[in-house]
Design a protein around this motif. Structure first.
Motif, PDB file in Angstrom:
ATOM      1  N   TYR A  32     -12.166   3.708   3.198  1.00 16.45           N
ATOM      2  CA  TYR A  32     -10.735   3.460   3.350  1.00 16.45           C
ATOM      3  C   TYR A  32     -10.165   4.654   4.097  1.00 16.45           C
ATOM      4  CZ  TYR A  32     -11.255  -0.085  -0.272  1.00 16.45           C
ATOM      5  OH  TYR A  32     -11.646  -1.171  -0.994  1.00 16.45           O
ATOM      6  N   ILE A  34      -7.160   5.843   4.644  1.00 21.64           N
ATOM      7  CA  ILE A  34      -5.785   6.192   4.295  1.00 21.64           C
ATOM      8  C   ILE A  34      -5.848   7.534   3.591  1.00 21.64           C
ATOM      9  CG2 ILE A  34      -3.766   5.547   2.949  1.00 21.64           C
ATOM     10  CD1 ILE A  34      -4.749   2.645   3.151  1.00 21.64           C
ATOM     11  N   ALA A  61       1.943   6.401   2.011  1.00 20.18           N
ATOM     12  CA  ALA A  61       0.808   6.293   2.936  1.00 20.18           C
ATOM     13  C   ALA A  61       0.287   4.856   2.999  1.00 20.18           C
ATOM     14  CB  ALA A  61      -0.312   7.241   2.520  1.00 20.18           C
ATOM     15  N   PHE A  62       0.171   4.183   1.855  1.00 21.23           N
ATOM     16  CA  PHE A  62      -0.292   2.796   1.848  1.00 21.23           C
ATOM     17  C   PHE A  62       0.723   1.878   2.517  1.00 21.23           C
ATOM     18  CE2 PHE A  62      -3.160   4.032  -1.720  1.00 21.23           C
ATOM     19  CZ  PHE A  62      -4.343   3.653  -1.095  1.00 21.23           C
ATOM     20  N   PHE A  65       0.505   2.194   6.198  1.00 23.00           N
ATOM     21  CA  PHE A  65      -0.743   1.618   6.697  1.00 23.00           C
ATOM     22  C   PHE A  65      -0.599   0.129   6.968  1.00 23.00           C
ATOM     23  CE2 PHE A  65      -4.974  -0.273   5.870  1.00 23.00           C
ATOM     24  CZ  PHE A  65      -5.658   0.327   6.904  1.00 23.00           C
TER      25      PHE A  65
END
Length: 66
Positions: A32, A34, A61-62, A65
């Protein structure tokens, strides 16, 4: 009184940066891509807010994304 607040802030900040680095490594190991960067903003956020601040940084951050 003042010294204990500074000690608590520094403890939360360094612990938060450590948690950020460990989570980043865990996410990279699981492919991942991220991550939250360890900088002065994340240091201050984790120092002031503690673990909820670290979770907020990862939530941002998610979200960015997506």
């Amino acid at each position: 009184m003042r010294g204990s607040w500074i000690i608590k802030f520094m403890f939360r900040a360094f612990l938060g940066i450590g948690i950020i680095l460990m989570i980043n490594q865990l996410l990279v190991d699981r492919n991942y891509f991220i991550s939250v960067r360890a900088n002065i903003f994340s240091f201050l956020t984790s120092g002031l807010l503690g673990l909820p601040g670290v979770c907020t940084l990862y939530g941002i951050a998610f979200y960015s994304f997506l």
